[in-house]
Design a protein around this motif. Structure first.
Motif, short mmCIF file in Angstrom:
data_model
loop_
_atom_site.label_atom_id
_atom_site.label_comp_id
_atom_site.label_asym_id
_atom_site.label_seq_id
_atom_site.Cartn_x
_atom_site.Cartn_y
_atom_site.Cartn_z
N THR A 112 0.83 -1.19 0.00
CA THR A 112 0.00 0.00 0.00
C THR A 112 0.87 1.25 0.00
OG1 THR A 112 -0.05 -0.12 2.37
CG2 THR A 112 -1.87 -1.14 1.21
N THR B 14 -10.61 -4.70 3.70
CA THR B 14 -9.69 -3.89 2.90
C THR B 14 -9.34 -2.59 3.61
OG1 THR B 14 -9.38 -2.74 0.81
CG2 THR B 14 -11.62 -2.84 1.64
N GLU B 15 -8.09 -2.15 3.38
CA GLU B 15 -7.67 -0.89 4.01
C GLU B 15 -8.11 0.30 3.19
OE1 GLU B 15 -3.45 -0.91 4.74
OE2 GLU B 15 -3.57 -2.92 5.57
N HIS B 16 -8.56 0.04 1.96
CA HIS B 16 -8.90 1.13 1.06
C HIS B 16 -10.30 0.94 0.48
CE1 HIS B 16 -4.65 1.87 1.39
NE2 HIS B 16 -4.41 0.68 0.91
N GLU C 245 -6.30 -12.31 6.99
CA GLU C 245 -6.69 -10.91 6.89
C GLU C 245 -5.87 -10.16 5.86
OE1 GLU C 245 -6.79 -9.28 10.82
OE2 GLU C 245 -8.31 -10.70 11.48
N SER C 246 -5.53 -10.84 4.77
CA SER C 246 -4.80 -10.18 3.70
C SER C 246 -5.42 -10.53 2.36
CB SER C 246 -3.32 -10.57 3.74
OG SER C 246 -3.20 -11.95 3.45
N ASP D 219 -8.26 -6.79 -2.24
CA ASP D 219 -9.23 -5.73 -1.97
C ASP D 219 -10.52 -5.97 -2.74
OD1 ASP D 219 -7.35 -3.81 -0.47
OD2 ASP D 219 -6.25 -4.29 -2.29
#
Lengths: 464, 313
Positions: A40, A354-356, A99-100, A103
């Motif tokens: 990221t 997702t982080e995004h 947890e990966s 996305d």
């Protein structure tokens, strides 16, 4: 791509061969949309999204979509990764546990329920409402395939598929049929109708006697009128579903999210009984032969089968078969007076962790927009979910010499049946696969076997 | 296993010299021993003990991997008792083990005797091991193609001698024996090698004596080779039976458990439950049961074959 047990990354190889083929051909094809280190946060605060799909044939189209998207959104990079169907869901599950997960990933109606019920997929209904996306632009029913039991929306439609009757054009011409005749075929469970007459005509024994001629030997068949790859389990998409569904049967009480399945319906037993009778008559190979042969598409290509029910996603593979002219007609009209086919669709889903989420949403929104779906249509591999893009795909297919109307007719006439959407499909299939194998390999009345399996399936569905 | 002179009983004064050692030495040995044991212990704990204990714990839970495990007591084991697929899988696995082990052991012993008696060529002896060098999945695939109903060479050859083609993987009665025999083909060379090593330890004088007494080759095999080979055979059987119970890859790449559950072996069922149905709790319970079964089978074998002792004395 559209069935739980097949992988279109190996088009043309039957189910049993696909598994090993995929094992051998396993390997990740990582295609960076642009050459950037994954992870990221790029140099200028850029965000890298990972996008997963399983169909290698469609990678070039989506590669193009990713480039167009990145041109419009300089702050986002899309990292396209492709895993074969056999590894896809195991990999996805493992990555969710870690947890990966990617996305954004291509999702399947039969799989999404499981992930949605574990809160692994982002509910995008609010975002859709806030945007100006017109859900009516998609073919009817496709949006429902991503609808959760809670009414949430867990993805936007990507593409759709139906099945058709592929046939060896030279054999059919030799038998005295014109291509347009095959669009008129009808079947019924009593005498099989004109469809069975067609299959009988196409079947040739080792002495060159056709199935509808005196002296035909059903135990020594050279060319089978109709091929199939396996019993079809509880889905039968390219096996028995076209007959059962046009005999007035449906999979379950309601769909999506059924509470019980209808495998004990006499309409199913009747359709399956007729389908199986084709084996005795010699028009179709016995189950052990069908399952241990090379792939059905190869058998069609090598002249072992005269015709075959297969999915639209294999059209290109069929058209590209060497040394044989394969054409396609729609599935036959049944007792209900209509044709029938499973109507299935894929969607693009966002991983809940997702982080995004905002960037992922922008990408999904783009994937589900006419801009991207028109690019996919021009590739001529699948039918995009947007109706107008679908029409463009039909045109592309026609240029390639594939009669795409044979598939689109189900959309025009509304004769497609959505595939069952449930979070317990694996459990259902683990009961129905052996049951349907048993039906197809015995001569007993299919009714009791199916009723028994239905009771077990309903216990699974009722189990909290 | 050569003729061993039993160690003489220690003379009464034998321990005396040990007392002369500095008293710190034994502790020093212990410390050195600990250092050498650490890598193995770490490996054992991390890769065997912890996963095994975790697996046993999961077997008492409802665990879907994507959500935390929930303790359900012995529910999984109760469900197992009434699960027809579990019993079918155990039956299928047992059937596979019987065919696989009986044929493999007989063929391997025969092959080992042939290798010992007929040739001294390393090349020929090595050739027997060739199938074992090929990866399992490749072996399965090659046989899958060769036994294909329509294009397989085996059916072509059968046709030449007037036998109808056989659906080796499609016929429920044939599928499991076919898979068992494919694995016999792959493993017989390796098993033969182990037996062969055992044969090498039997002193030739015994055979010479038997020949002088006029024993036939069969009599020598029955009365000398087999009894003296027993400890090696016991080891081979324990290893091969355990391995045989773990049949998975050949089934996974050929029949996938079909037709009609005829080849749904226990490992395939466990895999399907865990990775397709995300029912890790129940799959763990099945694994624990399988572990117990294997443990009992191994202990019974060792006891029956009196593996600890040789007849060679």
């Amino acid at each position: 791509m559209h069935r739980s047990d097949t992988t279109p990354t190996q088009p043309g190889i039957a189910r049993r061969l696909r598994r090993p083929a995929a094992l051998v051909a396993t390997g990740v094809l990582a295609l960076a949309g642009c050459a950037t280190p994954s992870g990221t946060g790029g140099p200028d605060g850029q965000v890298t999204l990972t996008y997963w799909m399983w169909d290698a044939n469609q990678v070039p189209g989506y590669q193009q979509c990713a480039q167009d998207f990145e041109a419009e959104n300089p702050d986002v990079l899309v990292n396209l990764e492709q895993y074969g169907w056999d590894d896809y869901w195991t990999q996805l599950t493992a990555r969710m546990v870690a947890e990966s997960a990617p996305d954004v990933f291509v999702d399947h109606a039969q799989q999404f329920g499981k992930y949605a019920s574990f809160d692994q997929i982002l509910d995008i209904s609010d975002r859709v409402e806030a945007s100006d996306i017109d859900l009516d632009q998609y073919q009817d029913g496709l949006v429902d395939l991503s609808r959760g039991p809670d009414g949430g929306l867990y993805g936007l439609p990507k593409d759709w598929d139906t099945v058709g009757l592929f046939y060896n054009a030279d054999m059919v011409a030799e038998a005295g049929y014109a291509p347009e005749d095959l669009w008129e075929l009808e079947w019924n469970p009593r005498d099989g109708g004109t469809f069975e007459e067609f299959l009988a005509r196409m079947t040739v024994d080792e002495n060159g006697v056709r199935g509808d001629e005196p002296g035909f030997d059903p135990s020594r068949v050279d060319v089978y009128g109709l091929g199939y790859n396996e019993s079809g389990g509880g889905f039968g998409q390219v096996q028995w579903a076209p007959y059962a569904l046009s005999n007035g049967w449906t999979y379950a009480d309601t769909n999506p999210w059924p509470t019980s399945f209808d495998y004990d319906d006499p309409a199913l037993a009747e359709a399956i009984g007729w389908w199986r009778s084709l084996i005795e008559k010699g028009y179709m190979p016995p189950l052990p032969v069908a399952t241990s042969g090379i792939g059905t598409i190869e058998s069609l290509g090598s002249g072992g089968y005269a015709a075959l029910i297969e999915g639209s996603w294999n059209s290109r593979a069929m058209a590209e078969l060497q040394g044989v002219d394969v054409r396609v007609a729609p599935t036959p009209v049944g007792p209900t007076g209509e044709r029938a086919s499973v109507f299935n669709g894929l969607s693009d889903a966002i991983y809940a962790g997702t982080e995004h989420p905002d960037e992922a949403w922008r990408w999904v929104e783009y994937l589900a927009s006419p801009a991207c779906q028109d690019v996919v249509a021009a590739e001529g591999r699948v039918f995009p979910a947007i109706s107008s893009s679908s029409e463009k795909a039909v045109a592309t297919f026609s240029e390639l010499g594939i009669e795409a109307d044979a598939f689109a007719v189900h959309v025009e006439d509304g004769t497609g049946t959505l595939s069952p959407v449930t979070d317990r499909w694996s459990e259902v299939q683990s009961i129905m696969q052996p049951a349907m194998d048993e039906v197809m390999s015995s001569t007993d009345d299919p009714g009791p076997i199916l009723a028994d399996a239905d009771a077990r399936v309903d216990r699974v569905m009722a189990d909290e | 296993m050569a003729v061993v002179t039993p160690p003489a009983p220690p003379a009464p004064g034998a321990r005396a010299p040990r007392r002369l050692r500095p008293s710190g030495r034994p502790r020093g040995d212990l410390r050195a021993a600990m250092v050498f044991l650490i890598p193995a212990t770490v490996g054992f704990v991390v890769f065997y003990l912890v996963p095994a204990v975790r697996g046993a714990w999961f077997s008492l839970t409802d665990y879907s991997v994507l959500a935390p495990p929930q303790f359900v007591g012995l529910d999984n084991y109760r469900r197992l008792v009434d699960d027809p697929l579990f019993w079918n899988a155990m039956g299928v696995t047992g059937y596979y083990v019987v065919i696989n082990i009986v044929v493999q052991t007989v063929v391997a012993v025969g092959l080992a005797v042939l290798l010992q008696r007929m040739t001294r060529s390393i090349l020929v002896r090595g050739a027997a091991l060739l199938p074992y060098f090929v990866a399992n999945v490749v072996v399965a695939l090659v046989w899958f193609f060769m036994l294909d109903y329509q294009i397989g060479i085996v059916n072509v050859l059968l046709g030449k001698v007037g036998i109808d083609p056989q659906a080796f993987f499609g016929d429920p009665a044939l599928a499991l024996p076919t898979i068992a025999l494919i694995n016999v083909w792959r493993h017989m060379g390796y098993t033969a090698l182990l037996v062969f090593a055992g044969l090498q330890t039997i002193p030739p004088q015994v055979y010479e004596a038997a020949s002088l007494d006029g024993a036939s080759a069969w009599r020598q095999f029955r009365s000398i080779t087999l009894p003296l080979l027993r400890p090696v055979l016991a080891l081979v059987l324990v290893v091969t039976v355990t391995g045989s119970f773990q049949i998975f890859d050949t089934v996974a790449v050929t029949t996938g458990g079909g037709p009609v559950d005829a080849t749904r072996v226990i490992y395939l069922y466990i895999y399907d439950l865990a990775f397709a149905q995300l029912d890790f709790g129940y799959a763990s319970a099945l694994s624990v049961v399988l572990f117990a079964v294997l443990l009992i089978v191994a202990l019974v074998q060792l006891r029956l074959l009196r593996a600890g002792e040789s007849d060679n004395s």
